[in-house]
Design a protein around this motif. Structure first.
Motif, PDB file in Angstrom:
ATOM      1  N   LEU A  61      -4.542   9.653  -5.881  1.00 19.26           N
ATOM      2  CA  LEU A  61      -3.725   8.794  -5.018  1.00 19.26           C
ATOM      3  C   LEU A  61      -4.205   8.873  -3.581  1.00 19.26           C
ATOM      4  O   LEU A  61      -4.246   7.866  -2.868  1.00 19.26           O
ATOM      5  CB  LEU A  61      -2.258   9.223  -5.116  1.00 19.26           C
ATOM      6  CG  LEU A  61      -1.231   8.404  -4.321  1.00 19.26           C
ATOM      7  CD1 LEU A  61      -1.153   6.985  -4.862  1.00 19.26           C
ATOM      8  CD2 LEU A  61       0.141   9.069  -4.373  1.00 19.26           C
ATOM      9  N   ALA A  62      -4.612  10.066  -3.181  1.00 19.41           N
ATOM     10  CA  ALA A  62      -5.104  10.260  -1.815  1.00 19.41           C
ATOM     11  C   ALA A  62      -6.421   9.521  -1.571  1.00 19.41           C
ATOM     12  O   ALA A  62      -6.748   9.188  -0.429  1.00 19.41           O
ATOM     13  CB  ALA A  62      -5.294  11.752  -1.540  1.00 19.41           C
ATOM     14  N   ASP A  63      -7.166   9.259  -2.651  1.00 17.76           N
ATOM     15  CA  ASP A  63      -8.450   8.562  -2.510  1.00 17.76           C
ATOM     16  C   ASP A  63      -8.286   7.051  -2.353  1.00 17.76           C
ATOM     17  O   ASP A  63      -9.247   6.351  -2.019  1.00 17.76           O
ATOM     18  CB  ASP A  63      -9.347   8.839  -3.724  1.00 17.76           C
ATOM     19  CG  ASP A  63      -9.800  10.297  -3.768  1.00 17.76           C
ATOM     20  OD1 ASP A  63      -9.879  10.922  -2.695  1.00 17.76           O
ATOM     21  OD2 ASP A  63     -10.058  10.802  -4.882  1.00 17.76           O
ATOM     22  N   LEU A  64      -7.073   6.558  -2.607  1.00 20.49           N
ATOM     23  CA  LEU A  64      -6.838   5.127  -2.456  1.00 20.49           C
ATOM     24  C   LEU A  64      -6.755   4.754  -0.982  1.00 20.49           C
ATOM     25  O   LEU A  64      -6.590   5.613  -0.106  1.00 20.49           O
ATOM     26  CB  LEU A  64      -5.536   4.725  -3.161  1.00 20.49           C
ATOM     27  CG  LEU A  64      -5.468   4.952  -4.676  1.00 20.49           C
ATOM     28  CD1 LEU A  64      -4.087   4.562  -5.193  1.00 20.49           C
ATOM     29  CD2 LEU A  64      -6.550   4.154  -5.376  1.00 20.49           C
ATOM     30  N   GLU A  65      -6.863   3.449  -0.726  1.00 20.38           N
ATOM     31  CA  GLU A  65      -6.729   2.977   0.647  1.00 20.38           C
ATOM     32  C   GLU A  65      -5.253   2.886   1.015  1.00 20.38           C
ATOM     33  O   GLU A  65      -4.417   2.528   0.179  1.00 20.38           O
ATOM     34  CB  GLU A  65      -7.406   1.619   0.807  1.00 20.38           C
ATOM     35  CG  GLU A  65      -8.908   1.683   0.639  1.00 20.38           C
ATOM     36  CD  GLU A  65      -9.566   0.330   0.772  1.00 20.38           C
ATOM     37  OE1 GLU A  65      -8.931  -0.658   0.369  1.00 20.38           O
ATOM     38  OE2 GLU A  65     -10.695   0.263   1.277  1.00 20.38           O
ATOM     39  N   SER A  66      -4.951   3.201   2.254  1.00 15.24           N
ATOM     40  CA  SER A  66      -3.561   3.202   2.691  1.00 15.24           C
ATOM     41  C   SER A  66      -3.007   1.781   2.774  1.00 15.24           C
ATOM     42  O   SER A  66      -3.756   0.798   2.751  1.00 15.24           O
ATOM     43  CB  SER A  66      -3.439   3.871   4.064  1.00 15.24           C
ATOM     44  OG  SER A  66      -4.074   3.078   5.052  1.00 15.24           O
ATOM     45  N   ARG A  67      -1.710   1.692   2.871  1.00 17.24           N
ATOM     46  CA  ARG A  67      -1.039   0.390   2.956  1.00 17.24           C
ATOM     47  C   ARG A  67      -1.524  -0.394   4.170  1.00 17.24           C
ATOM     48  O   ARG A  67      -1.738  -1.601   4.106  1.00 17.24           O
ATOM     49  CB  ARG A  67       0.477   0.606   3.061  1.00 17.24           C
ATOM     50  CG  ARG A  67       1.296  -0.671   3.134  1.00 17.24           C
ATOM     51  CD  ARG A  67       2.774  -0.330   3.052  1.00 17.24           C
ATOM     52  NE  ARG A  67       3.599  -1.520   3.134  1.00 17.24           N
ATOM     53  CZ  ARG A  67       4.027  -2.047   4.270  1.00 17.24           C
ATOM     54  NH1 ARG A  67       3.712  -1.473   5.424  1.00 17.24           N
ATOM     55  NH2 ARG A  67       4.783  -3.126   4.275  1.00 17.24           N
ATOM     56  N   GLU A  68      -1.743   0.303   5.302  1.00 14.81           N
ATOM     57  CA  GLU A  68      -2.194  -0.371   6.517  1.00 14.81           C
ATOM     58  C   GLU A  68      -3.580  -0.976   6.325  1.00 14.81           C
ATOM     59  O   GLU A  68      -3.852  -2.095   6.764  1.00 14.81           O
ATOM     60  CB  GLU A  68      -2.216   0.614   7.700  1.00 14.81           C
ATOM     61  CG  GLU A  68      -0.849   1.020   8.232  1.00 14.81           C
ATOM     62  CD  GLU A  68      -0.121   1.983   7.313  1.00 14.81           C
ATOM     63  OE1 GLU A  68      -0.779   2.556   6.404  1.00 14.81           O
ATOM     64  OE2 GLU A  68       1.103   2.163   7.500  1.00 14.81           O
ATOM     65  N   VAL A  69      -4.463  -0.211   5.648  1.00 11.74           N
ATOM     66  CA  VAL A  69      -5.824  -0.709   5.408  1.00 11.74           C
ATOM     67  C   VAL A  69      -5.786  -1.917   4.483  1.00 11.74           C
ATOM     68  O   VAL A  69      -6.468  -2.924   4.709  1.00 11.74           O
ATOM     69  CB  VAL A  69      -6.714   0.400   4.817  1.00 11.74           C
ATOM     70  CG1 VAL A  69      -8.064  -0.166   4.400  1.00 11.74           C
ATOM     71  CG2 VAL A  69      -6.902   1.514   5.829  1.00 11.74           C
TER      72      VAL A  69
END
Length: 211
Positions: A123-131
């Motif tokens: 999950l940490a490897d995913l792109e954040s909501r802002e990105v």
């Protein structure tokens, strides 16, 4: 802790489970107060990091319908209750654990689904909501620009066609003007040609009478 205090603590934890987007269980054995303060600062705005009592947390989780932490509540435990972007929280916990190996991520829950420690790392490897929102906005802007071009292109072609037609009319204008006087001249000459013919007819008629 009195029974009423325990009941209040369980109710508070149960409400945190219910109102959070996600929750991540960690073990913080050996971390200093300064390090815990730094971790809370890193999570601020997206999650609250609370040191919890295992027995009370187990009761609160069951009360909230959360079974993701069954069998994992052992040792000094702390839970990150996520109110913001879960991906950002997972990144913060992962990065802090890399810098401070004493922090152990044990598991979590995301929208009712249990997550293992490995899944939290993914999950940490995913792109954040802002990105993701920034990329979506960029894609939308590109689509809008393309749409504007597609709408503008026919209009520009029409404008060029109108300009070409106008230029053609202006170029042919003098020719049309010279043709008009010529037609008028032919029209004016026609009666002149007809007049002598009429006179000749009259003369013949008169001559016939004389004969």
């Amino acid at each position: 802790m009195s029974r009423s205090d325990k009941a209040a603590a369980i109710a508070e934890l149960s409400e945190k489970f219910r109102s959070s987007n996600a929750a991540v269980l960690t073990e913080y054995r050996g971390l200093t107060v300064k390090q815990l303060t730094e971790l809370r600062s890193n999570l601020r705005g997206n999650a609250t990091y609370a040191v919890v009592k295992n027995t009370l947390t187990e009761l609160a989780a069951k009360d909230a319908g959360v079974d993701a932490f069954d069998g994992q509540l052992a040792g000094p435990s702390a839970i990150a209750f996520v109110g913001g972007d879960p991906v950002t929280v997972a990144k913060s916990l992962r990065d802090f654990a890399k810098a401070n190996p004493l922090l152990v991520i044990k598991g979590g829950v995301l929208e009712g689904k249990a997550l293992s420690a490995a899944e939290i790392t993914k999950l940490a490897d995913l792109e954040s909501r802002e990105v993701l929102l920034a990329k979506l906005a960029g894609a939308m802007n590109a689509s809008l620009a393309k749409a504007v071009y597609l709408f503008a292109a026919p209009l520009s072609k029409a404008a060029r066609a109108v300009d070409a037609l106008r230029a053609k009319v202006e170029a042919e204008g003098p020719v049309a003007e010279t043709a008009a006087p010529a037609a008028e001249a032919e029209a004016s000459e026609a009666p002149a040609d007809e007049a002598p013919a009429a006179e000749a007819t009259e003369a013949v008629a008169e001559g016939g009478d004389n004969v």
